[in-house]
Design an enzyme around this catalytic site. Structure first.
Site, PDB file in Angstrom:
ATOM      1  N   GLU B 234       0.914  -1.145   0.000  1.00 44.58           N
ATOM      2  CA  GLU B 234       0.000   0.000   0.000  1.00 44.58           C
ATOM      3  C   GLU B 234       0.946   1.186   0.000  1.00 44.58           C
ATOM      4  O   GLU B 234       1.523   1.521   1.023  1.00 44.58           O
ATOM      5  CB  GLU B 234      -0.901  -0.085   1.228  1.00 44.58           C
ATOM      6  CG  GLU B 234      -2.124   0.779   1.136  1.00 44.58           C
ATOM      7  CD  GLU B 234      -1.892   2.094   1.799  1.00 44.58           C
ATOM      8  OE1 GLU B 234      -1.237   2.961   1.170  1.00 44.58           O
ATOM      9  OE2 GLU B 234      -2.347   2.278   2.935  1.00 44.58           O
ATOM     10  N   CYS B 271      -1.714   8.337   3.808  1.00 42.88           N
ATOM     11  CA  CYS B 271      -1.663   7.844   2.423  1.00 42.88           C
ATOM     12  C   CYS B 271      -2.829   8.345   1.599  1.00 42.88           C
ATOM     13  O   CYS B 271      -2.809   8.256   0.376  1.00 42.88           O
ATOM     14  CB  CYS B 271      -1.631   6.325   2.416  1.00 42.88           C
ATOM     15  SG  CYS B 271      -2.876   5.601   3.471  1.00 42.88           S
TER      16      CYS B 271
END
Lengths: 488, 488
Positions: B234, B271
């Site tokens: 990720e 993120c």
């Protein structure tokens, strides 16, 4: 139908390849926006079109592969069934994994409206297999599951059956064109074109059925891509089978006959062919081996699919014949230079060279004296699509021990049956630990679609921007709503 | 509890690492054989144990990360919720995708009894993230979903918060030991140990949350393995947001305030931070930019998570400040050398260097005059976890165009909201096209389990060798039986 004129796109220059993938990607987007019903209808139209050309397809495939007509007819039936089965699967709709969470409060605080489903990944490249000119080639399971999922497909046709590929491709392309999707299926030929296509940015996934060597070559090319994409290889494996003493006592002749058929059927050119057969040392095993030897002697060879496969088979046989520990038990009649061969080795002399797949009509019998070392070997085998055990109820716990040992190394466990003959169904799994596949997915059965789908979620989106399957008022498919699975 | 003595396994030699993974693999098998109920109970015990040590955990995490106490408290609430949520998910049982096909006849001929479900892959290595010392680190979503799936976990603790890692690891390990699984969770430290572990044959999957560079380094190591295993990275992405003129007219100040909070919250170290914000050229956009600029000026900097992250932030800011086409709009107050910064650029002067993620409290405003070039840019952006659009009902079709353009490049689409703050729920999807993740899977939400499961099928197996979930008489979980989805 002018199927003879259906072109392979040679795509000689990098620009040609780029254009080909760009066109396929644009078509993929259009196709993904068709309703599930529409896509299912097109798949069924393709199946019907194949039926209309049945004899032409069978003639071409038999000529090009040397496979028996009954085998090709069976394969065509399988191919048609796959089209219709995947039409049913997408109509049913569960494969979308639709989930709706209405706004709510959680121990983490308020939760927005969240709705998730699977969406097609984009253009998929399929490498046709040598050994199934229909069911794992242009009109094969990889192609059909990718089309069903909502992706366009580029097939690299196998050089072993170019005319079968061209003809079946033409039949499908015509049905796609009539449905308004002229670029839905593209055929390419040649290694260089395929290599270039693999590096195109817009390509979304690759499906390959073939040798471990071929799969590794494709992976090496994909590793140089800027954007990694999933590689679904269905490669090789030993497909171990274990027979208990009780099973051999109870069904010796039947097993000898059925096992032989499983090894030499399609000239052993099946990814599920039993390659390592474990039988007990001692008298029962000896008697069985005599029966099996007799069965093998009665078999006749036939040309294999391609010259390259014949060469590989001969060198595999040569290595086994020469190996110090390996005994040649029996062989069938030679035809076109190839004959079925039966080998045996003691468990404690089984080397990794003997465990490797030898594609063709041969198998390695492995004699075991004790259950512990057998289990240890099973636990350390290369990954396989299948593992089988034949036992009688008197065997009790032994069966569980063998299955437990195999479970970490195989994708499908078979009890008192044979691994060849892979049913197409909802529960089928045709995959396993590397190198049989990448282990997380199947290339046969309803869930094969999952390879070509990715999730997408919508947060607080108004109804009118949502896909129909995620709207509150859209019924007709199973969904999870606020944590509860609902059937309609 | 003697949490201080909980060891990181440094595993200095290759033999140490091999032993560590072997022990973890053996534990993984034992853990996978516990019932779903048992595994759920252990997860809940862990959550309860965290609750008992809440203040000690918060103190350590705040000290080590410089993150605000309210933020860490929120993260702890999220972490506890994740343990309990995944306990619910495995009790419910749908995640196993259990399918039963009884024997039947098909157009392909008779079909054997086939039963399929998902089974744990084996030991999973998790790399803790810098920016979530709890929710994406030792007790984070990757760890919990792997444990829930039935796998053991080896965590490479992030060097930014070793004491938080050690303490939370000790709490979990004690609960696991009491349940009879002393090797269920292993902590390792240090790059060399991690590298060696990645190459161990028995390791089954890797989950990583961090930079694209870090993810690529791990992938390069994994590429040298004999047996490929899945890598769930990720990584990074621009998380585009589009604001229409109507939205800015209707909600100028509200958007300026909320967008600023989304960019500078947790000092932009998320993120999902919006990194590219598209707003119209012209007066409405100008007015909005003034409001946003004022909001940014009111923000105060804070030390970032690590020295390395601060250095990277400064060099990213430096590159933007120096870029010819980029305007510095405003900045907040400097603290410890870091301050929030707001930049702007015209759409047609947006270069790929400006699109790349700059981890920290900054964003790039992109001014567009026309919708077509905007859509073209959106279609070509690097993959992102999220894409957002703010619009009013008067915008009509424009919203659909923007969403369609973003849909192929992002995993979650947000309407009139902000991407930061990722709810844990059944429908959540935290993934997207590369490099945001590998696109097929999520690292947040119920379906995160799927990363650590592989299918297994049983053919003609007697009831007593089947897992309980595949027996005819086993009710209590949703299954598909003979093609029909059943709730119990």
């Amino acid at each position: 139908m002018s199927t003879e004129s259906f072109p392979f796109l040679h795509a000689d220059t990098p620009d040609d390849v780029a254009e080909l993938i760009t066109r396929s990607a644009a078509e993929s987007t259009r196709w993904s926006r068709r309703s599930r019903q529409d896509r299912a209808d097109v798949l069924e139209t393709m199946a019907t079109a194949f039926e209309a050309h049945q004899s032409e397809i069978v003639i071409r495939a038999c000529e090009e592969t040397h496979l028996a007509e009954t085998r090709i007819q069976g394969e065509l039936a399988r191919t048609l069934y796959q089209f219709r089965f995947f039409a049913d699967v997408i109509r049913e709709g569960s494969y979308l994994e639709a989930i709706i969470d209405h706004p709510g409060s959680t121990p983490m605080g308020p939760r927005p409206d969240l709705r998730r489903m699977l969406t097609p990944v984009g253009p998929v490249m399929v490498f046709g297999a040598s050994n199934f000119p229909l069911a794992f080639s242009v009109p094969g399971g990889d192609t059909v599951s990718a089309l069903a999922a909502g992706s366009s497909v580029i097939v690299k046709a196998h050089e072993g059956h170019p005319e079968t590929s061209r003809f079946t491709g033409a039949v499908m392309a015509e049905a796609a064109r009539e449905a308004g999707h002229p670029d839905l299926l593209t055929l390419v030929q040649g290694r260089q074109t395929a290599q270039r296509a693999l590096l195109e940015n817009q390509l979304a996934a690759v499906a390959f059925t073939g040798s471990a060597q071929g799969g590794q070559a494709i992976q090496a090319i994909l590793a140089t891509r800027e954007t990694p994409i999933p590689f679904y290889g269905e490669l090789s494996g030993p497909n171990p089978m274990v027979f208990t003493e009780n099973a051999l006592e109870a069904r010796r002749e039947e097993i000898a006959s059925d096992l032989t058929a499983s090894v030499v059927g399609s000239m052993g050119q099946l990814c599920t062919k039993p390659g390592l057969v474990f039988i007990p040392a001692g008298k029962t095993g000896d008697n069985f081996l005599n029966s099996l030897s007799a069965q093998f002697s009665g078999q006749t060879g036939a040309p294999l699919l391609t010259r390259g496969i014949e060469d590989a088979y001969r060198s595999g046989i040569h290595a086994r014949t020469d190996a110090e520990a390996v005994t040649v038990i029996s062989h069938g009649t030679e035809a076109a230079g190839v004959r079925p061969q039966l080998f045996a080795v003691e468990l404690d002399r089984l080397r990794s060279a003997h465990r490797q797949e030898c594609f063709g009509p041969t198998t390695m019998i492995v004699r075991f004296s004790d259950i512990r070392p057998l289990l240890a070997v099973l636990r350390e085998l290369e990954g396989s699509l299948t593992g089988s055990v034949h036992a009688e109820s008197a065997d009790g716990e032994l069966v569980t021990l063998v299955i437990d040992a195999m479970a970490s190394r195989v994708g499908r466990i078979i009890v008192n049956g044979y691994p060849t003959g892979v049913a197409v169904s909802w529960a089928q799994h045709h995959g396993g630990p590397w190198p049989s596949t990448n282990s997380l997915h199947t290339s046969v059965g309803a869930t094969a679609l999952r390879r070509f789908l990715r999730p997408i979620a919508y947060q607080d989106a108004p109804e009118w921007v949502l896909p129909p399957e995620l709207r509150d008022d859209s019924a007709g498919l199973p969904r999870r709503v606020d944590g509860v699975l609902c059937l309609h």
